[in-house]
Design an enzyme around this catalytic site. Structure first.
Site, PDB file in Angstrom:
ATOM      1  CB  SER A 141      -0.947  -0.040   1.200  1.00  0.00           C
ATOM      2  OG  SER A 141      -1.936   0.953   1.104  1.00  0.00           O
ATOM      3  CG  ASP A 158      -4.353  -1.312  -0.131  1.00  0.00           C
ATOM      4  OD1 ASP A 158      -3.207  -1.782  -0.027  1.00  0.00           O
ATOM      5  OD2 ASP A 158      -4.817  -0.451   0.637  1.00  0.00           O
TER       6      ASP A 158
END
Length: 607
Positions: free
Chosen positions: A102, A333
């Site tokens: 992320s 993500d």
């Protein structure tokens, strides 16, 4: 833009094997021995959302400290090539890999470019902090004002891909790739950093929505077995900081070299942005790669010898056994599945079936996890979790359970058998728990980690706190006993008896692996908490505008004709009022969270 970045990975030159020998595709069962006098390092950047600003500050100080250490050794080397005669430690610290999830992947991407250049570092008194690529990407350029625009919906039929406008993130990525080479920014000298491995690996965690299929055949009365799909994926790059051509450390890595450019490195930033594409809020990103990249996937399995394991290479089960060319998927993500990608850094240092020496005298390699939102032992077990039979509580618990199980790493758990080890370290936020900050550490920690996008002062605070915490970590914690077999071969014995760098911990005298010199040894000041720095009500109009743009496009693209007709009549009258009502409710929730951290400005008296 699809991530067309693995075509140069040379993945067609593949000979599938069952049991991994020591050198298959660049992977090791057990990694080579670390040279004496050297300590290998792998950095792991956890998912952080807007608190990536904290991780960026940590890396800014870490690189500055490693540069200063190399400079001091170079000065002594002019007088004597023998480090045993120096008045400073003579061991080397070698950076081998950065793995990220992320926001951690995006910070890693900034580091990959910045490490090639002599960039300025940031202190609280710096007059032009945006000249620093970490600060610019994570403090100056990213802001809620850009995320609430509607540039992603400018085309008449552009689909809604996210609640926020993600187009500004691509612009930040392009700006990063132009660092050191873009016209008009002034000459940025190239840096020579001997501590960089040749090459350095960068591995980004991604959630592959298509997934990679696997199949286990079984003896049966029917032609069937056990099928699995792995969605936890990664993309690896190998960055060469010398003058050579791009070369991959692993056959499924993408080799990159300098000069950096948007055209040659676009897949790199694309992969990092994909790793940070928070589901629903930020747009997913497309992947298009040779299916042969999935040849190099390994699992640990019992070996023929009792109490031993071996690394086994597993092959995907494609339709009709035809490898996709290209393999395509949408990515979101990586932190939703692997938020602390420790294993990739560990296996790079130790080998897939190897282990990093843990004892103080034997340690020669280590991972450092930089985690703005660490877990605490006392908080792991929640007796209230999973106790309700209520329909909606059970469904909410199921979603949370899926996420937690996806992140469960049995391999990492197996390494936790002892608490006093010298092969894994952690840097996490720590500031004075004062009433001013309501006893919180991060200004970016509210709203599930999204609050940093609201105000630059929030991000600046966390950035400077990252620098301060990194200094504290290097001075006190990132150290090995003075009897360590690696450092004693490269350090003047006189320094091990009496030195300003020595620290005592757990009843033992330790030598910091990255000692601090000059101004870096002077205390980094505690940054001022951004008290009442943001007025949430300024968000009502832009949030309402974004909600209206998203609703308009959803109705245009997805609604049946009757609903479209009804919406076209009612929207001009009631649409704006409804969107503003929703925005007002959202802002009220934002104010409540910010007030809990003493970050929300008071409402004007006439409100």
């Amino acid at each position: 833009m699809p991530l067309e970045m693995l075509a140069v990975a040379n993945a067609d030159a593949v000979t599938p094997v069952t049991v991994l020998p020591d050198l298959a595709g660049g992977y090791y069962s057990v990694a080579p021995t670390v040279p004496k006098g050297t300590f290998d390092l792998g950095l792991v950047m956890a998912g952080a959302i807007s608190a990536g600003a904290y991780t960026a500050g940590v890396l800014d100080f870490l690189i500055e400290a490693m540069d200063a250490f190399e400079t001091e050794k170079a000065k002594r080397r002019l007088a004597s090539r023998d480090p045993l005669t120096w008045d400073v430690p003579g061991h080397d610290v070698r950076l081998r890999i950065m793995s990220g999830a992320s926001a951690g992947s995006i910070v890693s991407a900034v580091a990959a470019v910045a490490l090639r250049y002599q960039f300025p570092h940031v202190k609280s008194s710096t007059t032009n902090p945006s000249a620093n690529p970490f600060y610019r990407a994570w403090v100056s350029d990213i802001d809620i004002s850009n995320l609430l625009q509607a540039k992603d919906l400018q085309g008449n039929k552009d689909p809604v891909t996210s609640l926020l406008d993600s187009t500004s993130l691509q612009s930040i990525g392009d700006t990063l790739l132009g660092y050191g080479t873009a016209a008009g920014q002034g000459e940025v000298p190239r840096a020579n950093r001997p501590y960089l491995s040749s090459p350095v690996r960068y591995v980004f965690s991604i959630n592959n929505l298509r997934g990679v299929p696997y199949f286990v055949p079984m003896n049966s009365n029917i032609d069937a077995g056990f099928g699995m799909v792995k969605h936890g994926d990664y993309i690896g790059f190998a960055v060469d900081y010398g003058a050579g051509k791009p070369r991959a450390a692993k056959l499924d890595d993408v080799g990159l070299a300098f000069p950096n450019s948007v055209s040659s490195w676009s897949g790199f930033t694309g992969a990092a942005l994909a790793s940070g594409a928070f589901p629903a809020f930020l747009a997913p990103r497309p992947l298009s790669v040779p299916g042969t990249r999935y040849v190099y996937r390994f699992v640990l399995a019992p070996a023929d010898t009792p109490d031993k394991v071996c690394a086994v290479q597993v092959q995907p089960k494609w339709i009709d056994d035809v490898v996709p060319a290209p393999y395509t998927a949408m990515l979101v993500d990586g932190g939703t599945i692997n938020n602390e990608p420790l294993e990739w850094a560990r296996s790079e240092l130790a080998g897939i079936a190897g282990r990093c020496p843990r004892a103080g005298d034997d340690a020669d390699r280590a991972t450092i996890l930089i985690d703005p939102f660490p877990d605490y032992a006392a908080q792991v077990d929640d007796p209230k979790r999973g106790q309700s039979a209520d329909l909606f509580s059970a469904l909410a618990g199921l979603v949370g359970g899926w996420k937690s199980q996806a992140r469960f790493a049995s391999g990492d758990l197996a390494l936790a058998e002892a608490s006093s080890v010298y092969s894994r370290f952690l840097i996490a936020p720590d500031r004075d728990k004062s009433p001013e900050s309501a006893k919180f550490d991060l200004a970016c920690g509210a709203l599930g980690g999204f609050s940093g996008f609201l105000a630059q002062s929030f991000r600046q605070h966390d950035y400077l706190l990252g620098r301060r915490n990194c200094q504290q970590f290097l001075r006190t914690h990132f150290a090995v006993p003075v009897t360590n077999n690696q450092i004693t071969t490269a350090i003047n014995p006189a320094l091990l008896e009496k030195s300003a760098w020595l620290v005592e911990r757990d009843g033992k005298i330790h030598m910091p692996l990255i000692p601090l010199f000059g101004s870096l040894a002077e205390e980094e000041p505690l940054p001022r908490w951004p008290t009442q720095a943001f007025l949430p009500e300024t968000l009502i109009t832009p949030i309402a505008g974004r909600v209206k743009a998203v609703l308009d496009r959803l109705v245009t693209n997805k609604a049946p004709w009757l609903l479209k007709a009804l919406y076209s009549v009612l929207s001009p009258v009631f649409g704006g009022l409804l969107c503003r009502k929703l925005a007002t409710q959202a802002v009220q929730a934002i104010r409540k969270e910010l007030e809990a951290r003493n970050l929300a400005a008071a409402l004007p008296s006439d409100s």
